[in-house]
Motif scaffolding. Structure first.
Motif, PDB file in Angstrom:
ATOM      1  N   PRO A 199     -27.703  -9.490 -53.020  1.00 24.12           N
ATOM      2  CA  PRO A 199     -27.724  -8.490 -51.948  1.00 24.12           C
ATOM      3  C   PRO A 199     -28.755  -8.768 -50.867  1.00 24.12           C
ATOM      4  N   SER A 200     -29.804  -9.537 -51.201  1.00 23.49           N
ATOM      5  CA  SER A 200     -30.825  -9.835 -50.200  1.00 23.49           C
ATOM      6  C   SER A 200     -30.454 -11.023 -49.325  1.00 23.49           C
ATOM      7  N   ARG A 201     -29.244 -11.560 -49.490  1.00 26.09           N
ATOM      8  CA  ARG A 201     -28.791 -12.687 -48.691  1.00 26.09           C
ATOM      9  C   ARG A 201     -27.507 -12.306 -47.967  1.00 26.09           C
ATOM     10  N   GLY A 202     -27.209 -13.038 -46.920  1.00 22.09           N
ATOM     11  CA  GLY A 202     -25.997 -12.776 -46.171  1.00 22.09           C
ATOM     12  C   GLY A 202     -26.293 -12.117 -44.833  1.00 22.09           C
TER      13      GLY A 202
ATOM     14  N   LEU B 279     -28.687  -4.307 -44.634  1.00 23.30           N
ATOM     15  CA  LEU B 279     -28.029  -3.006 -44.661  1.00 23.30           C
ATOM     16  C   LEU B 279     -27.609  -2.592 -46.069  1.00 23.30           C
ATOM     17  N   TYR B 280     -28.000  -3.370 -47.068  1.00 25.87           N
ATOM     18  CA  TYR B 280     -27.591  -3.046 -48.444  1.00 25.87           C
ATOM     19  C   TYR B 280     -28.216  -1.731 -48.912  1.00 25.87           C
ATOM     20  N   ILE B 281     -29.529  -1.613 -48.806  1.00 25.44           N
ATOM     21  CA  ILE B 281     -30.206  -0.391 -49.256  1.00 25.44           C
ATOM     22  C   ILE B 281     -29.822   0.813 -48.394  1.00 25.44           C
ATOM     23  N   PRO B 282     -29.771   0.705 -47.054  1.00 28.89           N
ATOM     24  CA  PRO B 282     -29.304   1.865 -46.273  1.00 28.89           C
ATOM     25  C   PRO B 282     -27.889   2.304 -46.630  1.00 28.89           C
TER      26      PRO B 282
ATOM     27  N   HIS C 167     -18.336  -3.105 -41.154  1.00 32.22           N
ATOM     28  CA  HIS C 167     -16.940  -3.035 -41.592  1.00 32.22           C
ATOM     29  C   HIS C 167     -16.870  -2.294 -42.930  1.00 32.22           C
ATOM     30  N   PRO C 168     -15.786  -1.563 -43.202  1.00 32.25           N
ATOM     31  CA  PRO C 168     -15.708  -0.839 -44.485  1.00 32.25           C
ATOM     32  C   PRO C 168     -15.761  -1.744 -45.706  1.00 32.25           C
ATOM     33  N   GLN C 169     -15.283  -2.998 -45.577  1.00 32.47           N
ATOM     34  CA  GLN C 169     -15.327  -3.899 -46.722  1.00 32.47           C
ATOM     35  C   GLN C 169     -16.761  -4.206 -47.124  1.00 32.47           C
ATOM     36  N   VAL C 170     -17.673  -4.243 -46.154  1.00 28.75           N
ATOM     37  CA  VAL C 170     -19.086  -4.463 -46.469  1.00 28.75           C
ATOM     38  C   VAL C 170     -19.629  -3.304 -47.295  1.00 28.75           C
ATOM     39  N   ILE C 171     -19.187  -2.099 -46.986  1.00 28.48           N
ATOM     40  CA  ILE C 171     -19.629  -0.923 -47.747  1.00 28.48           C
ATOM     41  C   ILE C 171     -19.116  -0.994 -49.179  1.00 28.48           C
ATOM     42  N   TYR C 172     -17.841  -1.348 -49.338  1.00 30.82           N
ATOM     43  CA  TYR C 172     -17.267  -1.440 -50.683  1.00 30.82           C
ATOM     44  C   TYR C 172     -17.939  -2.544 -51.503  1.00 30.82           C
TER      45      TYR C 172
END
Length: 306
Positions: free
Chosen positions: A138-141, A146-149, A170-175
């Motif tokens: 999660p800390s890469r990319g 925006l992972y923690i938010p 994008h919604p896929q990033v949220i999922y």
């Protein structure tokens, strides 16, 4: 495993398992093997809608349970993102849920794929399979910041569209972030609960408190407007207030099409749930029988080979 036994605490047969024989000295089987509409408005039905066993000592009846379905349900609750086993359903490693992480001696390493994923070989059936791991932390990319938010918005019950507007993603990033957070929670929970076995051995008695809840889920498609009730069971330790995982009556890893296809090939829709291969799952015929009072042709019947 045999869970079918008398539940009367004062009976001599309490906890005595029933045998799969008509000459059982402790129990006798009663009820029809065919499913019967359990509708209160229909008064013409006089036979029981479930198959039961009757204790010959106290004369109390107990609904017949499918032992294989109970074992498979228990194994599904032990799912872990890294706890993968042989994909061959007829293999003993798959039936006994012997995972690669917990039982590495049951498998052999067969090199890696071009993408770097480990290839494994089952010693029992010889099946080769690949465990695909999402190695992107999660800390890469590009959206790692925006992972923690994203998780904070989800925990505060914000809608997906609202999160998209606030974070401009994008919604896929949220999922994907939700999936990463879920797997991280499962791994963390497994590490903690692995110690409970040793802690429980030191204590003579453990008092647990259990509660049930029902979640109503809206329909998934507008052409299939069926409200789904998912029941969950939560358990907590009374002394330490530790909350165990919440188990729901939903198996996300089950293949619906395979279950329906195998069930219709065996003719399980014509038998009560205790005598079916997958008695822990509802078939389309069960829903139609419960809601409309009659059977309708299943949409998967055309996929079954004659």
């Amino acid at each position: 495993m045999q869970v079918n036994s008398c539940k009367n605490l004062r009976c001599e047969n309490f906890g005595v398992p029933a045998s799969n024989s008509r000459n059982d000295p402790n129990y006798r089987v009663s009820g029809s093997a065919k499913p019967v509409l359990s509708n209160q408005r229909s008064k013409k039905i006089q036979r029981p809608s479930t198959r039961v066993i009757i204790c010959k000592k106290c004369k109390q009846s107990v609904s017949l349970k499918n032992n294989q379905a109970i074992v498979e349900t228990g194994r599904s609750l032990l799912w872990h993102p890294d706890n993968l086993c042989c994909p061959n359903h007829d293999c003993t490693n798959h039936i006994n849920a012997l995972s690669v992480s917990d039982h590495p001696k049951q498998y052999l390493k067969k090199g890696k794929t071009d993408t770097g994923n480990q290839r494994w070989g089952c010693k029992e059936c010889g099946k080769r399979f690949v465990i695909t791991r999402n190695e992107q932390h999660p800390s890469r990319g590009p959206y790692s910041h925006l992972y923690i938010p994203t998780i904070n918005h989800v925990l505060n019950s914000n809608k997906i569209k609202r999160i998209m507007e606030v974070l401009d993603i994008h919604p896929q990033v949220i999922y994907d972030n939700i999936e990463k957070a879920y797997k991280a929670c499962v791994r963390f929970n497994r590490q903690r609960e692995a110690k409970l076995k040793h802690i429980g051995e030191k204590q003579k008695k453990n008092f647990l408190c259990t509660d049930r809840q029902t979640y109503m889920i809206n329909w998934r498609r507008r052409f299939d407007r069926r409200n789904i009730a998912i029941r969950s069971t939560a358990t907590a330790d009374c002394s330490s207030s530790y909350i165990f995982p919440v188990h729901t009556t939903y198996d996300p890893h089950a293949d619906r099409e395979i279950i329906h296809k195998v069930s219709h090939q065996r003719g399980d829709q014509d038998f009560t749930s205790a005598l079916r291969r997958y008695s822990q799952y509802w078939l389309d015929d069960d829903y139609n029988l419960q809601e409309h009072g009659k059977k309708f042709p299943s949409t998967l019947l055309s996929d079954v080979d004659p």
